[in-house]
Design a protein around this motif. Sequence first.
Motif, PDB file in Angstrom:
ATOM      1  N   UNK A 182       0.468  -1.095  -0.461  1.00  0.00           N
ATOM      2  CA  UNK A 182       0.408  -0.244   0.013  1.00  0.00           C
ATOM      3  C   UNK A 182       0.810   1.277  -0.025  1.00  0.00           C
ATOM      4  N   UNK A 183       2.054   1.311   0.549  1.00  0.00           N
ATOM      5  CA  UNK A 183       3.021   2.842   1.114  1.00  0.00           C
ATOM      6  C   UNK A 183       3.704   2.659  -0.564  1.00  0.00           C
ATOM      7  N   UNK A 184       4.217   1.446  -1.027  1.00  0.00           N
ATOM      8  CA  UNK A 184       4.146   1.470  -2.587  1.00  0.00           C
ATOM      9  C   UNK A 184       3.709   2.318  -3.358  1.00  0.00           C
ATOM     10  N   UNK A 185       1.803   1.370  -2.947  1.00  0.00           N
ATOM     11  CA  UNK A 185       1.539   2.027  -4.138  1.00  0.00           C
ATOM     12  C   UNK A 185       0.415   3.502  -3.814  1.00  0.00           C
ATOM     13  N   UNK A 186       0.774   4.118  -2.089  1.00  0.00           N
ATOM     14  CA  UNK A 186       0.395   5.260  -2.668  1.00  0.00           C
ATOM     15  C   UNK A 186       1.468   6.571  -3.012  1.00  0.00           C
ATOM     16  N   UNK A 187       2.160   6.188  -3.475  1.00  0.00           N
ATOM     17  CA  UNK A 187       3.739   7.399  -3.881  1.00  0.00           C
ATOM     18  C   UNK A 187       4.204   8.376  -2.950  1.00  0.00           C
ATOM     19  N   UNK A 188       4.395   7.896  -2.006  1.00  0.00           N
ATOM     20  CA  UNK A 188       4.143   8.721  -0.947  1.00  0.00           C
ATOM     21  C   UNK A 188       5.681   9.398  -1.347  1.00  0.00           C
ATOM     22  N   UNK A 189       6.002  10.686  -1.649  1.00  0.00           N
ATOM     23  CA  UNK A 189       7.198  11.752  -1.778  1.00  0.00           C
ATOM     24  C   UNK A 189       9.175  10.800  -1.094  1.00  0.00           C
TER      25      UNK A 189
END
Length: 365
Positions: A89-96
């Motif tokens: 999920x963190x990968x998919x969320x594209x957190x910068x």
Amino acid sequence: GMYTTHMADNEYITDSAASGTAMSTGVKTYDGAIGVDVNKQPVPNVLEIAKEAGKATGLVVTCRVNHATPAAFAAHSEHRNNYNAIMVDILNNNVDVIFGGGSAYCVPKELGGVRDDGRNLFNEFLAKGYTIIDSPSALPLATAAPVLGLFAPGDLAPEIDRDANKEPSLAEMTSKAINLLAKDQDGFFLMVEGSQIDFAGHDNDAPRNVRETIALDEAVTVAMAFAATNPDTLVVVAADHETGALSIGKDYQFDPIVLRQVKASYGKIANLIAEDGRSIVELMQEYASIELTDEELMTIEQEEKAVRGITSVLNARIGVIWGSGNHSGVMLPLSAHGAEADLFAGFYDNTDIPKKIAEAMGLSF
Ligand code: ZN
């Protein structure tokens, strides 16, 4: 301001997943829930709302980045223990910008990690254009977002035991994250957690707790310095819950000198007693700067686990009382500084916090 932290259904004492979700989404939920409501349905969080509005986003923690609190700002899962799914999920969320621990959750079991789906998430982060770093000396190499910095397989070391060559401080990570995120003309949302104040509270380790709190204070100082030259910045400092029911002073006694002199976590001192070969008296002299009395030595020797004896001896010397090894239900203080800070005055609930942050950004849920 001051705020309440209870979970849904009159469960008074919250865990970090439910309180993280309340503080990221504005929704009350159940013990263990990550970004989902009581019906296990995903609900949007403040980081996602900021991202939708074009802002850069960041997560900086000293636990693994898929642990309950950061997960609540970047994932949606029925349970906090779904660590591998939460990392996806963190990968998919594209957190910068993502700084913390947890590299093992990016690597398949066959390659020494803990993923059972065969995926190597580091390759997937790279394919998305992330710069990936794993040591403090590599921080200067990250010159533009997106950046993933995972500095340990799981949680980072307790601040009091941290090797500065292997892991950056929370303040160093916060400073780097702000530098990277502030390049976005639309502004940014950054969540920074002094994650291990809670861990030290669970262990009733007072010196470690204080050192974690100072590390957070130094990270807040970094944010305040940025806010001083960027007055459209809002800095909010709040906790998800209290841990350990800590009170200062036992029968009017409190000794901050002992508190300051302890040089290692109680757990590390206990490990040294088991492995180091030196006597308990010598180790307590070196790591806590105290001369054990015969009675104190007996207390440590008689415990099956030395860490219990060390905990009771040192907490008694310092003069702190821990009412619990878990979370408590006290109302919490919130400090806000800068743009729209007055939104946070008064008494409210933890679910009001993300709504106030969104309002300060000119956004809403
Ligand atoms: Zn906890």
